[in-house]
Design a protein around this motif. Sequence first.
Motif, PDB file in Angstrom:
ATOM      1  N   ARG A  27       0.828  -1.212   0.000  1.00 36.87           N
ATOM      2  CA  ARG A  27       0.000   0.000   0.000  1.00 36.87           C
ATOM      3  C   ARG A  27       0.860   1.258   0.000  1.00 36.87           C
ATOM      4  O   ARG A  27       0.485   2.276  -0.593  1.00 36.87           O
ATOM      5  N   ARG A 203     -13.967   1.577  -1.304  1.00 35.06           N
ATOM      6  CA  ARG A 203     -12.644   0.940  -1.337  1.00 35.06           C
ATOM      7  C   ARG A 203     -11.811   1.476  -2.498  1.00 35.06           C
ATOM      8  O   ARG A 203     -10.612   1.745  -2.357  1.00 35.06           O
ATOM      9  N   LEU A 207      -8.216   3.580  -2.325  1.00 40.88           N
ATOM     10  CA  LEU A 207      -7.007   3.065  -2.949  1.00 40.88           C
ATOM     11  C   LEU A 207      -6.499   3.953  -4.076  1.00 40.88           C
ATOM     12  O   LEU A 207      -5.288   4.219  -4.176  1.00 40.88           O
ATOM     13  N   THR A 235     -10.823   1.650   7.080  1.00 45.38           N
ATOM     14  CA  THR A 235     -11.558   0.399   6.915  1.00 45.38           C
ATOM     15  C   THR A 235     -13.011   0.696   6.589  1.00 45.38           C
ATOM     16  O   THR A 235     -13.657   1.508   7.267  1.00 45.38           O
ATOM     17  N   ALA A 381     -13.256  -3.640  -7.506  1.00 45.49           N
ATOM     18  CA  ALA A 381     -12.602  -3.007  -6.365  1.00 45.49           C
ATOM     19  C   ALA A 381     -12.389  -3.957  -5.194  1.00 45.49           C
ATOM     20  O   ALA A 381     -11.359  -3.885  -4.510  1.00 45.49           O
ATOM     21  N   ASP A 385      -8.872  -4.556  -3.354  1.00 47.70           N
ATOM     22  CA  ASP A 385      -8.739  -4.243  -1.932  1.00 47.70           C
ATOM     23  C   ASP A 385      -8.203  -5.446  -1.171  1.00 47.70           C
ATOM     24  O   ASP A 385      -7.328  -5.309  -0.306  1.00 47.70           O
ATOM     25  N   SER A 386      -8.698  -6.631  -1.479  1.00 49.69           N
ATOM     26  CA  SER A 386      -8.202  -7.845  -0.829  1.00 49.69           C
ATOM     27  C   SER A 386      -6.726  -8.060  -1.136  1.00 49.69           C
ATOM     28  O   SER A 386      -5.939  -8.440  -0.259  1.00 49.69           O
ATOM     29  N   TYR A 388      -4.451  -5.806  -1.756  1.00 50.67           N
ATOM     30  CA  TYR A 388      -3.625  -4.829  -1.043  1.00 50.67           C
ATOM     31  C   TYR A 388      -3.664  -5.033   0.467  1.00 50.67           C
ATOM     32  O   TYR A 388      -2.730  -4.639   1.169  1.00 50.67           O
ATOM     33  N   GLN A 389      -4.724  -5.624   0.976  1.00 50.30           N
ATOM     34  CA  GLN A 389      -4.791  -5.875   2.407  1.00 50.30           C
ATOM     35  C   GLN A 389      -4.068  -7.162   2.801  1.00 50.30           C
ATOM     36  O   GLN A 389      -3.385  -7.214   3.819  1.00 50.30           O
TER      37      GLN A 389
END
Length: 400
Positions: A27, A203, A207, A235, A381, A385-386, A388-389
């Motif tokens: 990130r 999200r 990002l 979050t 998205a 997002d998953s 990058y997390q």
Amino acid sequence: MLSLVAPPTLGRTPLPAEGGGAGAVLRAVLAGGPLTRSAVGRATELSPAAVSRHTADLSALGLLRELPPEDGPPRAGRPQLPLDIDTRHHLAAGVHIGVPWLTFGLLDLRGRVVAHERLPRRGDAADVLRTVRAHLPGFVGRRAAGRSLLGLGVVTGGWVDSERGTVVQHGPLGWRDVPVRELLKGVTRLPVHLESHARALARAELLFGAGRGATELVELFVGNVVDAAIATGGTVLRGRRSRAGDIGHLPVPGSTEPCSCGRTGCLEATVAQDTVARRAHARGLIPAPEFDLLLRLAAGGDTEALGLLKERLTLTAPAAALLIDVLNPEVLVVSEAGLTAVPSLVGHLREQVLRHTRAEPTQLVTAASFGMEVLAVAACAGVLDSAYQRPMELRTARAG
């Protein structure tokens, strides 16, 4: 006064720490890259050894890459090669299920749309999901150019229970308790990320868009469904059974529009695209009650069409102001097709929101960041997002 443009110091808040060291590194490079390893360490507060370990792991997964050294005279010591997001190997796939259209999308790791296609949305839930299963493999095979898929995102409006993988209720579509994740399982051999479009867009904005660098954001989606998403501490909140942000049934004073919930005057029923299109058709502005026709007319400068879009924003503004006053976000993003077709309408939105709120000078109110490709971005998205997390949990499948 509300700001219409992002201040140059929007990245004033630290990156969220969730997701482990590898996620923090990835990130950080997304937010500020290309970055040297030492700059990554400063951004994440990780030790040099941890940064090196995580960058090696992420590079092996095809998520990061070293850029070649800059031209110039050689310097003493080991060169600090900048790290950047590697967009050459992986894509996120997704489909947005709307009332008039199914929008298929492919995005790279920087959230850029590689390809998108749309089909008319026809039939009941079973028909729609059969269409998705039939169209998606060919779409990916034609457009992914051999890059592997990180997952499949499925996004729609209404009450979407992301944990159960179910669309609990979607009034305009007439869907109730549709097990989308189960019915699409296996279409890509990868996890299916089901999400509401407001949360998906929140999200994406965090990002890649207006919320980049912020941690407190509210996304207000205004289509045929109206709902909101709330991000705090970076979050996006789901709430119990993924029902946070359900604002479509706020009352609109003076409205008598019937709603699928059985009441009249609900926000969603009053400002829905189909409702506004019917008004435009009844006034003789467009030959059929289709919202796209109204958008094209307004984009061409027709004053009556612009007036209807302004009226829609005026009716939406009290809900936007309520979200600002209750949640006090750094950024409020309003995703509404009229703002995309006629960007100057953002000024009207701002004026109307100001009538109803006591916002702080640093708060940003803006339209969605992704233009006409917003639904394709929303579709993918959740997958990005998953990634990058939790990048170390990724599984990929070869496209085509």
